[in-house]
Design a protein around this motif. Structure first.
Motif, PDB file in Angstrom:
ATOM      1  N   GLN A  51     -19.008   1.616 -12.663  1.00  0.00           N
ATOM      2  CA  GLN A  51     -19.036   2.471 -13.847  1.00  0.00           C
ATOM      3  C   GLN A  51     -17.632   2.968 -14.176  1.00  0.00           C
ATOM      4  OE1 GLN A  51     -21.826   2.620 -15.526  1.00  0.00           O
ATOM      5  NE2 GLN A  51     -20.842   3.765 -17.190  1.00  0.00           N
ATOM      6  N   GLN A  52     -16.851   3.280 -13.144  1.00  0.00           N
ATOM      7  CA  GLN A  52     -15.466   3.708 -13.361  1.00  0.00           C
ATOM      8  C   GLN A  52     -14.654   2.597 -14.030  1.00  0.00           C
ATOM      9  OE1 GLN A  52     -13.122   4.136  -9.839  1.00  0.00           O
ATOM     10  NE2 GLN A  52     -11.326   4.940 -10.921  1.00  0.00           N
TER      11      GLN A  52
ATOM     12  N   ALA B 260     -18.349  -9.368  -9.705  1.00  0.00           N
ATOM     13  CA  ALA B 260     -18.301  -9.449  -8.243  1.00  0.00           C
ATOM     14  C   ALA B 260     -18.663 -10.836  -7.725  1.00  0.00           C
ATOM     15  CB  ALA B 260     -19.243  -8.409  -7.638  1.00  0.00           C
ATOM     16  N   ALA B 261     -18.628 -11.855  -8.590  1.00  0.00           N
ATOM     17  CA  ALA B 261     -18.992 -13.213  -8.168  1.00  0.00           C
ATOM     18  C   ALA B 261     -18.102 -13.668  -7.010  1.00  0.00           C
ATOM     19  CB  ALA B 261     -18.862 -14.168  -9.352  1.00  0.00           C
ATOM     20  N   PHE B 262     -18.723 -14.271  -5.996  1.00  0.00           N
ATOM     21  CA  PHE B 262     -18.008 -14.680  -4.788  1.00  0.00           C
ATOM     22  C   PHE B 262     -18.591 -15.992  -4.284  1.00  0.00           C
ATOM     23  CE2 PHE B 262     -17.777 -14.384  -0.032  1.00  0.00           C
ATOM     24  CZ  PHE B 262     -16.428 -14.646   0.073  1.00  0.00           C
TER      25      PHE B 262
ATOM     26  N   VAL C 138     -19.286  -6.716 -19.745  1.00  0.00           N
ATOM     27  CA  VAL C 138     -19.228  -7.471 -18.499  1.00  0.00           C
ATOM     28  C   VAL C 138     -20.260  -6.897 -17.539  1.00  0.00           C
ATOM     29  CG1 VAL C 138     -17.372  -5.992 -17.633  1.00  0.00           C
ATOM     30  CG2 VAL C 138     -17.725  -8.239 -16.610  1.00  0.00           C
ATOM     31  N   SER C 139     -20.938  -7.764 -16.807  1.00  0.00           N
ATOM     32  CA  SER C 139     -21.940  -7.312 -15.847  1.00  0.00           C
ATOM     33  C   SER C 139     -21.314  -7.162 -14.469  1.00  0.00           C
ATOM     34  CB  SER C 139     -23.101  -8.307 -15.772  1.00  0.00           C
ATOM     35  OG  SER C 139     -22.672  -9.521 -15.169  1.00  0.00           O
ATOM     36  N   GLU C 140     -21.908  -6.299 -13.658  1.00  0.00           N
ATOM     37  CA  GLU C 140     -21.397  -6.094 -12.305  1.00  0.00           C
ATOM     38  C   GLU C 140     -21.525  -7.368 -11.479  1.00  0.00           C
ATOM     39  OE1 GLU C 140     -21.728  -2.906  -8.607  1.00  0.00           O
ATOM     40  OE2 GLU C 140     -23.129  -2.794 -10.291  1.00  0.00           O
ATOM     41  N   GLN C 141     -22.609  -8.098 -11.664  1.00  0.00           N
ATOM     42  CA  GLN C 141     -22.819  -9.336 -10.917  1.00  0.00           C
ATOM     43  C   GLN C 141     -21.741 -10.367 -11.264  1.00  0.00           C
ATOM     44  OE1 GLN C 141     -26.640 -11.094 -11.634  1.00  0.00           O
ATOM     45  NE2 GLN C 141     -26.417 -12.642 -10.021  1.00  0.00           N
TER      46      GLN C 141
END
Length: 414
Positions: free
Chosen positions: A185-186, A211-213, A205-208
């Motif tokens: 959120q920040q 954070a793609a890895f 943009v989505s968090e998923q």
């Protein structure tokens, strides 16, 4: 006492940084005497080691030290040059089971800078797309996030003196006040504030996505090693074809009107024409030996715990199953452990990402140096954060973990 010389020390290093670095591999007492300035922007350091230490073993240990931006070479000097003495002893560390191993004379500003760096590294490690997203704003995004983290840490240190001498405690206090679930959120709020001020549409943009890895072994960013090999062969063939076409167009016929230089040049061209049929295999061999990166024999990894790192009894069985080596719990941030795994077990280690364990969520990542570096102006602010009259050089706040593979945290013998 014996004296050991260390050459190749960067010109901007001071005695404190030298002692901090060498202390990682020299397990005993020593004194750093001073530097002897040479040419080519480096200098030679002289350290005096305790009688209990074998100077030859000290030399071997320092020479095995792997740094990112310099190469230290230790040796037993024939003589010690005449130079002013500015001795600094190896920093003594607090003892006690389960306690973080912080140097006793670490300053509050160094604590703040170390934790600030670790929190930024954690953010970039978890959100693998954050750097590229920030790059689209000319890094205004990460600049503002770094500024926000600094202000939060400064407030904690101003209101809680217990955090002044301990990175472990400061990072723990920070996460109690600003839990992990608020990180995305920040990022999003900061990004949208920047875009609103610039009058451009907001990026969704989505968090998923951020954070793609990839759980597949890679050598450069997210490119698998096998694909790099294929690209190498593909482009080596194209390069060889262009070189061969160029050689075939060269004039190799000598004439009596040629100057000695022209004659020599044409003899070289004639020799190249003889090599032209073999050029493809030559280029491919050179590319495979010197251009294609070696497949990593081991992968350096990190596991972060949210909201905390599971204890040793919980993590030990997993790390043993992975045959992890160099397992070290960080002394700079309370919720991270580092380790090495073989290529064969890397996918299993990477698959720990997102796993719930002992009430904590694990974030598993490759241990890569962060691309974003804190601005000098912010480092200067950190140097005087708690004492406006502090004369500390901002370079003293450079995080030593960038230079050493594993810092002196709590070692887990798995």
């Amino acid at each position: 006492m014996s004296v050991v010389a260390i050459s190749g020390v960067p010109a901007f290093w001071n005695l404190k940084r030298l002692v901090f670095t060498v202390a990682k591999v020299v397990k005993g007492q020593f004194d750093a005497l001073n530097f002897y300035h040479g040419k080519a922007g480096t200098k030679t350091a002289y350290i005096r080691v305790s009688e209990r230490l074998d100077p030859l073993r000290v030399v071997e240990s320092i020479n095995r030290l792997k740094l990112n931006k310099c190469e230290l070479t230790a040796f037993i000097p024939d003589h010690v040059p005449d130079m002013p003495l500015a001795s600094m002893s190896k920093l003594q560390k607090k003892k006690g089971k389960g306690k973080s191993k912080e140097p006793m004379n670490i300053t509050p500003e160094q604590v703040l800078a170390s934790v600030h760096n670790e929190l930024l590294t954690e953010l970039q490690s978890k959100y693998t797309g954050l750097y590229d997203l920030s790059q689209k704003t000319s890094h205004q995004l990460l600049d503002e996030i770094a500024e926000t983290i600094f202000k939060r840490l400064k407030h904690i240190m101003e209101t809680n003196p217990a955090s002044h001498g301990n990175c472990f405690k400061l990072s723990s206090f920070y996460r109690k006040a600003h839990p992990h679930f608020g990180d995305f959120q920040q990022i999003l709020m900061t990004l949208h504030r920047i875009q609103d001020a610039a009058g451009v549409p907001r990026t969704q943009v989505s968090e998923q996505e951020l954070a793609a890895f990839s759980t597949k072994p890679s050598v450069i960013d997210s490119v698998p090693w096998g694909k790099l090999q294929a690209w190498n062969v593909k482009y080596a063939d194209r390069i060889a074809k262009k070189i061969t076409e160029h050689i075939e167009r060269l004039d190799a016929h000598e004439s009596t009107a040629d100057t000695p230089e022209d004659a020599a040049r044409k003899r070289v061209r004639a020799a190249l024409k003889k090599l032209a049929p073999y050029m493809s295999s030559i280029v491919t061999d050179v590319a495979s030996q010197h251009v294609t990166p070696d497949q990593n024999p081991v992968y350096k990894m990190r596991i972060y715990g949210e909201p905390f790192l599971p204890n040793r009894q919980v993590l030990d069985p997993i790390l043993r199953k992975l045959r992890a080596t160099y397992v070290t719990r960080s002394s700079r941030i309370f919720n991270m452990v580092r380790f090495n795994v073989q290529t064969s077990t890397f996918p299993v280690a990477a698959a720990l990402n997102g796993k719930d364990l002992g009430g904590a969520k694990l974030v598993a990542r490759l241990s890569l140096p962060p691309k974003y570096k804190t601005r000098l102006e912010l480092r200067q602010a950190m140097a005087t954060a708690l004492d406006p009259n502090n004369q500390m050089d901002p370079m003293d706040l450079v995080d030593m973990e960038e230079e050493i593979d594993f810092e002196g945290g709590e070692s887990w013998d798995t």
